[in-house]
Design an enzyme around this catalytic site. Structure first.
Site, PDB file in Angstrom:
ATOM      1  N   TYR A  98       0.819  -1.223   0.000  1.00 29.96           N
ATOM      2  CA  TYR A  98       0.000   0.000   0.000  1.00 29.96           C
ATOM      3  C   TYR A  98       0.850   1.270   0.000  1.00 29.96           C
ATOM      4  CZ  TYR A  98      -4.392  -2.432   0.264  1.00 29.96           C
ATOM      5  OH  TYR A  98      -5.469  -3.200  -0.053  1.00 29.96           O
ATOM      6  N   GLU A 140      -8.490  -7.158   4.567  1.00 35.12           N
ATOM      7  CA  GLU A 140      -7.670  -8.228   3.982  1.00 35.12           C
ATOM      8  C   GLU A 140      -7.023  -9.063   5.090  1.00 35.12           C
ATOM      9  OE1 GLU A 140      -5.423  -5.884   1.086  1.00 35.12           O
ATOM     10  OE2 GLU A 140      -7.367  -5.270   0.301  1.00 35.12           O
TER      11      GLU A 140
HETATM   12  C1  HEM Z   1      -6.267   2.241  -1.315  1.00 38.06           C
HETATM   13  C2  HEM Z   1      -5.613   1.500  -2.202  1.00 38.06           C
HETATM   14  C3  HEM Z   1      -6.245   0.666  -3.256  1.00 38.06           C
HETATM   15  C4  HEM Z   1      -7.445   0.842  -3.869  1.00 38.06           C
HETATM   16  C5  HEM Z   1      -8.477   1.929  -3.658  1.00 38.06           C
HETATM   17  C6  HEM Z   1      -7.592  -0.252  -4.817  1.00 38.06           C
HETATM   18  C7  HEM Z   1      -8.697  -0.425  -5.621  1.00 38.06           C
HETATM   19  C8  HEM Z   1      -8.889  -1.513  -6.457  1.00 38.06           C
HETATM   20  C9  HEM Z   1     -10.086  -1.743  -7.239  1.00 38.06           C
HETATM   21  C10 HEM Z   1     -11.309  -0.842  -7.257  1.00 38.06           C
HETATM   22  C11 HEM Z   1      -9.901  -2.894  -7.911  1.00 38.06           C
HETATM   23  C12 HEM Z   1     -10.908  -3.580  -8.841  1.00 38.06           C
HETATM   24  C13 HEM Z   1     -11.699  -4.535  -7.981  1.00 38.06           C
HETATM   25  C14 HEM Z   1     -12.804  -5.240  -8.728  1.00 38.06           C
HETATM   26  O1  HEM Z   1     -13.750  -4.595  -9.146  1.00 38.06           O
HETATM   27  O2  HEM Z   1     -12.736  -6.442  -8.873  1.00 38.06           O
HETATM   28  C15 HEM Z   1      -8.587  -3.400  -7.578  1.00 38.06           C
HETATM   29  C16 HEM Z   1      -8.032  -4.533  -8.109  1.00 38.06           C
HETATM   30  C17 HEM Z   1      -6.703  -4.839  -7.958  1.00 38.06           C
HETATM   31  N1  HEM Z   1      -5.808  -4.262  -7.085  1.00 38.06           N
HETATM   32 FE1  HEM Z   1      -6.154  -2.705  -5.897  1.00 38.06          FE
HETATM   33  N2  HEM Z   1      -6.482  -1.030  -4.766  1.00 38.06           N
HETATM   34  C18 HEM Z   1      -5.635  -0.511  -3.824  1.00 38.06           C
HETATM   35  C19 HEM Z   1      -4.422  -1.036  -3.465  1.00 38.06           C
HETATM   36  C20 HEM Z   1      -3.777  -2.065  -4.108  1.00 38.06           C
HETATM   37  C21 HEM Z   1      -2.453  -2.540  -3.790  1.00 38.06           C
HETATM   38  C22 HEM Z   1      -1.588  -2.028  -2.649  1.00 38.06           C
HETATM   39  C23 HEM Z   1      -2.166  -3.521  -4.682  1.00 38.06           C
HETATM   40  C24 HEM Z   1      -0.886  -4.302  -4.799  1.00 38.06           C
HETATM   41  C25 HEM Z   1       0.162  -3.803  -5.409  1.00 38.06           C
HETATM   42  C26 HEM Z   1      -3.318  -3.686  -5.534  1.00 38.06           C
HETATM   43  C27 HEM Z   1      -3.429  -4.598  -6.564  1.00 38.06           C
HETATM   44  C28 HEM Z   1      -4.583  -4.870  -7.259  1.00 38.06           C
HETATM   45  C29 HEM Z   1      -4.692  -5.867  -8.290  1.00 38.06           C
HETATM   46  C30 HEM Z   1      -3.568  -6.769  -8.790  1.00 38.06           C
HETATM   47  C31 HEM Z   1      -6.025  -5.855  -8.731  1.00 38.06           C
HETATM   48  C32 HEM Z   1      -6.633  -6.708  -9.837  1.00 38.06           C
HETATM   49  C33 HEM Z   1      -6.380  -5.992 -11.140  1.00 38.06           C
HETATM   50  C34 HEM Z   1      -7.082  -6.597 -12.318  1.00 38.06           C
HETATM   51  O3  HEM Z   1      -7.664  -7.673 -12.200  1.00 38.06           O
HETATM   52  O4  HEM Z   1      -7.044  -5.945 -13.361  1.00 38.06           O
HETATM   53  N3  HEM Z   1      -4.273  -2.792  -5.161  1.00 38.06           N
HETATM   54  N4  HEM Z   1      -8.001  -2.539  -6.694  1.00 38.06           N
END
Ligand code: HEM
Ligand SMILES: Cc1cc2nc3c(=O)[nH]c(=O)nc-3n(C[C@H](O)[C@H](O)[C@H](O)COP(=O)(O)OP(=O)(O)OC[C@H]3O[C@@H](n4cnc5c(N)ncnc54)[C@H](O)[C@@H]3O)c2cc1C
Length: 414
Positions: A98, A140
């Site tokens: 994060y 998480e």
């Molecule tokens: C406050 C911080 C974060 C927010 C607001 C956020 C938000 C999101 C959202 C909205 C999604 C799409 C979820 C869905 O509809 O299925 C997502 C997917 C994802 N997030 Fe985050 N995220 C955050 C932090 C992180 C961090 C720290 C990582 C790791 C490096 C990460 C990695 C991913 C990955 C790998 C996906 C799936 C991407 C895909 O399938 O295209 N996220 N996140």
């Protein structure tokens, strides 16, 4: 809750930040992957990066969260956060990541909005980010603890036990643990992530709903092959790889099950509405219901292109047949009459599962549904939007309608 000083700054800058969020999230990903190209190859879905869906989902989620903070400071949008946390957990996202995301996200805000980002504005948006990040980190942590694993250790080796072609474009895979232990429990409706190594060495991860009930010694997933439609739309990377290479005896890296679209306990009436490959979580739910509560009233709706394209059609009819108070409504765009031929019997013959089979687009407006029905939808967004509108017009409350999107959830934040 935001501090008083940040709340007024966020309220004042929300229109400007909100209007640029699309550009901010795009720049954020670009900058983050410049520093850490391994994350694009090994964690993020590069198709969702190429087509902009993940940027849009992130922008939508941040906008919805910030708006909720200023408009309803006492309520947290837990449904939205829970959906993201489940997706993150299925990918093994860790709390230390994060900091990297926060640095690049806030860096992109400063780079794009320039002098408008005074120290007070930067501090206020940093607070928004960490409120959201800490809420996700806590959710998480709880998901990992419930699954009995350390921060992010969700992957294990599963061997393909069986493969079955379910339709010309879909195959199901029965998976068992390599160490011989029973598979972990899950709730009907949940999914696993599957990672594969592609010919260029990139590791790509996709989610697949478990398509049979919990309680078996194995898991089953059903994968639709995403074909290329023209020169601009390439074939799906992971689904094509699985169709080409996943055979019995092969080992796959699969995550523990996660997901927030789960069947509620109790005996209230249910509606399960799916289209195409959206049938997979419904099969798990029906299989579970047929075993644990066969008297529960269930209306099952499925839409597909034709009976031949309808994966698991016999299984669906048999599962509905095992429920004592259930009805099955099928809509096919084409060749609907071929459904009956699947059973080798005429409609209404003893032993033939009964279904209301129609040709054309699914239309649930004519169904008789009890007012206390809980609905579960899964399929392409236009299908789910149409069904949801009909259900709302029917008198179902918005809280009673749950859904799963087979990609970044672009509906949640709209
Ligand atoms: C406050 C911080 C974060 C927010 C607001 C956020 C938000 C999101 C959202 C909205 C999604 C799409 C979820 C869905 O509809 O299925 C997502 C997917 C994802 N997030 Fe985050 N995220 C955050 C932090 C992180 C961090 C720290 C990582 C790791 C490096 C990460 C990695 C991913 C990955 C790998 C996906 C799936 C991407 C895909 O399938 O295209 N996220 N996140
Ligand atoms: C919770 C959840 C559950 C799911 N359950 C299932 C399930 O049970 N069964 C199932 O089959 N699927 C399921 N999915 C979908 C699955 O995760 C994958 O998204 C699907 O298999 C496609 O992945 P892929 O790697 O084959 O395609 P990708 O390579 O990810 O491509 C996806 C689409 O984007 C297009 N695309 C790729 N690159 C570009 C580009 N540069 N420009 C324009 N378009 C592009 C491709 O043509 C394709 O149509 C689920 C998804 C989620 C989130």
């Amino acid at each position: 809750m935001l501090s008083t000083q940040s709340a007024s700054v966020v309220r004042a800058t929300l229109p400007a930040v909100g209007a640029s969020l699309g550009a901010i999230t795009e720049l954020f990903y670009r900058r983050m992957f410049e520093e850490r190209p391994d994350l694009l190859r090994g964690l993020f879905n590069r198709a969702n990066q190429a087509n902009g869906a993940q940027s849009e989902a992130l922008a939508g989620a941040v906008a919805a969260f910030a708006t909720a903070l200023v408009d309803h400071p006492d309520e947290r949008p837990d449904a939205m956060l829970g959906r993201i946390a489940n997706k993150h957990a299925s990918l093994g996202v860790t709390s230390d990541q994060y900091r990297l995301v926060g640095r690049h996200l806030l860096g992109a805000v400063e780079e794009l909005l320039g002098d408008a980002v005074t120290p007070a504005v930067a501090a206020a948006w940093d607070e928004v980010y960490w409120l959201m990040a800490n809420a996700l980190i806590a959710m998480e942590a709880r998901l990992y603890a419930e699954a009995g694993v350390e921060n992010g250790f969700v992957w294990h080796d599963m061997e393909i036990d069986e493969r079955t072609e379910e339709s010309p474009d879909t195959a199901s895979f029965v998976l068992r643990r390599r160490d011989g232990l029973p598979t972990e429990p899950f709730l009907p409706g949940q999914y696993v992530s599957v990672q594969v190594e592609l010919p260029d060495g990139a590791r790509q991860i996709r989610q697949y709903s478990l398509s049979a009930a919990p309680g078996h010694k194995t898991w089953r997933i059903t994968v639709k092959r995403e074909r290329s439609t023209d020169d601009l739309v390439p074939e799906g990377e992971v689904s094509s790889w699985l169709h080409a290479h996943a055979r019995p005896g092969r080992t796959l890296k699969v995550s523990l099950p996660f997901g927030d679209l789960v069947l509620p306990d109790g005996d209230g009436p249910l509606l399960l509405a799916s289209a195409g490959i959206g049938i997979t979580p419904m099969l798990s739910m029906l299989d579970h219901l047929a075993t644990v509560s066969p008297d529960r009233p269930v209306t099952v709706i499925h839409a597909d292109r034709s009976p031949a394209q309808h994966a698991h059609r016999l299984e669906l009819a048999e599962l509905v047949h095992r429920l004592r108070d259930a009805s099955l409504h099928l809509w096919y765009e084409d060749r609907a009459a071929e459904w009956y031929e699947s059973f080798g019997d005429a409609p209404g013959e003893p032993g033939t599962p009964t279904a209301h089979v129609r040709e054309g687009r699914a239309d649930v407006s004519g169904l008789l549904l009890p007012k206390d029905t809980t609905a579960f939808l899964c399929g392409p967004l236009p299908f789910m939007q149409a069904v949801r509108s009909d259900l709302l017009a029917h008198g179902l409350g918005p809280a009673a309608i749950h859904y799963e999107v087979f990609g970044p959830d672009l509906w949640l934040s709209k």
